[in-house]
Design an enzyme around this catalytic site. Structure first.
Site, mmCIF file in Angstrom:
data_model
loop_
_atom_site.group_PDB
_atom_site.id
_atom_site.type_symbol
_atom_site.label_atom_id
_atom_site.label_comp_id
_atom_site.label_asym_id
_atom_site.label_seq_id
_atom_site.Cartn_x
_atom_site.Cartn_y
_atom_site.Cartn_z
ATOM 1 N N CYS A 211 0.640 -1.327 0.049
ATOM 2 C CA CYS A 211 -0.153 -0.081 -0.069
ATOM 3 C C CYS A 211 0.850 1.315 0.086
ATOM 4 C CB CYS A 211 -0.864 0.054 1.257
ATOM 5 S SG CYS A 211 -2.224 -1.407 1.150
ATOM 6 N N CYS B 255 11.462 6.237 34.099
ATOM 7 C CA CYS B 255 11.505 7.349 35.069
ATOM 8 C C CYS B 255 10.611 7.145 36.118
ATOM 9 C CB CYS B 255 11.036 8.599 34.232
ATOM 10 S SG CYS B 255 12.574 9.442 33.559
ATOM 11 N N HIS C 141 13.997 17.840 35.008
ATOM 12 C CA HIS C 141 14.203 18.122 33.256
ATOM 13 C C HIS C 141 13.613 19.583 32.862
ATOM 14 C CE1 HIS C 141 14.976 14.153 32.805
ATOM 15 N NE2 HIS C 141 13.752 13.641 33.372
#
Lengths: 251, 107
Positions: free
Chosen positions: A69, A212, A171
């Site tokens: 496809c 994490c 972070h």
């Protein structure tokens, strides 16, 4: 003229300061950077070769391959990976790239879905993502994704686990400083699926996120859960515009 | 899934000029010192030896040990006066064997 130059300089420095986002690549040692830069050395290419083979293999009751496809993924899949996760009409929920591959497999190939984190789905994901290497991450502006992203940001800023830490505390607040011997990255998911030296294998963003959760001693949500999906949507929005590095290498 | 390997050589190889061969093999390199989640020892499963032959002549060999990480990457230099077929062979525990061959034509 001098004043104009000064004004321009201030404007430009303002623009630069406004975007101090950096990929985790910038914080790696030169040796690990070299591993990612060279396709001859990047161990993720072992999975990419597998994905390329799976792309051409017929499967399921429909006896069709991805290539039947979609043609050559290197052209047809260019620009696809930076858009994911995207909204999926039939299921009425967002899908990650791996989720899209699975949905396509079930709906069009009529084959059983891959197991999460299996070599086959990681290989296909890496093969598709590699077609978009270097393109900026471009999350879709679909308003149906907004509540998911808001939920993702809530999770990102929520303190969790026995260590009572939120993602944002490290972070955002402590990015660039060290946790043990390693530099804390800003947490932009620019290179997934990636080869992590610690894993000695290829892994998805959801695997990293679950790591994490374990790290702050919280209960990790299951693969494909709404929590991980929402986080993934928010993180990709947060990294919008950064270049896709898939398949990356991280320490 | 079948074992895969990546072998990389420079695009143009010249007679008498050294070039680098890089080879990565997909292999778990299980050390034999680890336990699974039930506490059972995981049997050692490593690549023991890597050999590169040009035709029948051994041009490079390495012994591998448990301290080598999974998916071992080996690189070595060759200087050839004649082309031929370079055969890279990895052998290891549990009868593991993988062979890659590369045709080498010198400019």
């Amino acid at each position: 003229m001098k004043r104009l130059t000064l004004l321009l300089a201030v404007l430009v420095s303002g623009l630069v300061a406004a975007d101090d986002r950096r990929s985790g690549f910038a914080d790696m040692t030169p040796a690990v950077q070299a591993l990612q830069r060279g396709d001859a050395q990047n161990p993720a290419m072992l999975w990419v070769r597998g994905g390329e083979a799976t792309w051409g293999q017929r499967a399921g009751a429909a006896n069709r391959s991805c290539a039947d496809c979609h043609g050559d993924a290197r052209q047809s899949m260019r620009g696809v990976a930076p858009r994911y996760p995207a909204f999926d009409e039939p299921s009425g929920a967002p899908l990650t790239l791996a989720g899209r591959i699975d949905a396509c497999r079930v709906r069009h190939q009529q084959a059983p879905a891959f197991a999460p984190e299996s070599e086959a789905v990681l290989g296909l994901e890496a093969w598709v993502a590699m077609a978009s290497r270097g393109l900026p991450i471009a999350p879709p502006a679909d308003p149906r994704l907004a509540p998911w992203r808001a939920q993702g940001e809530r999770l990102y800023r929520q303190r969790i686990g026995q260590l009572d830490l939120a993602c944002a505390q490290c972070h955002e607040g402590l990015a660039g400083r060290r946790l043990g011997g390693s530099v804390i990255p800003q947490g932009h998911p620019t290179g997934y699926p990636l080869y992590r030296l610690e894993w000695q294998g290829l892994g998805s963003l959801q695997r990293r996120l679950r790591g994490c959760f374990n790290g702050v001693r919280a209960e990790a949500p299951a693969y494909g859960s709404a929590e991980l999906l929402a986080l993934e949507l928010y993180l990709m929005q947060r990294a919008a515009g950064l270049a896709l590095e898939s398949p990356a290498v991280r320490p | 899934m079948a074992t895969r390997a990546l072998v990389h050589l420079p695009a143009v190889l010249r007679r008498g000029e050294a070039f680098e061969v890089r080879a990565t093999l997909q292999h778990p390199m299980e050390t034999g010192y680890r336990r699974d989640s039930d506490g059972r020892m995981l049997p050692r499963d490593i690549v023991r030896r890597f050999e590169a032959r040009l035709g029948t002549e051994l041009v490079f060999a390495a012994d591998c040990f448990p301290a080598i990480a999974a998916n071992p990457y080996l690189a070595f230099w060759l200087r050839l006066d004649e082309g031929g077929t370079l055969e890279l062979r990895w052998t290891g525990d549990r009868g593991f064997q993988h062979v890659e061959t590369v045709a080498i034509a010198l400019a």
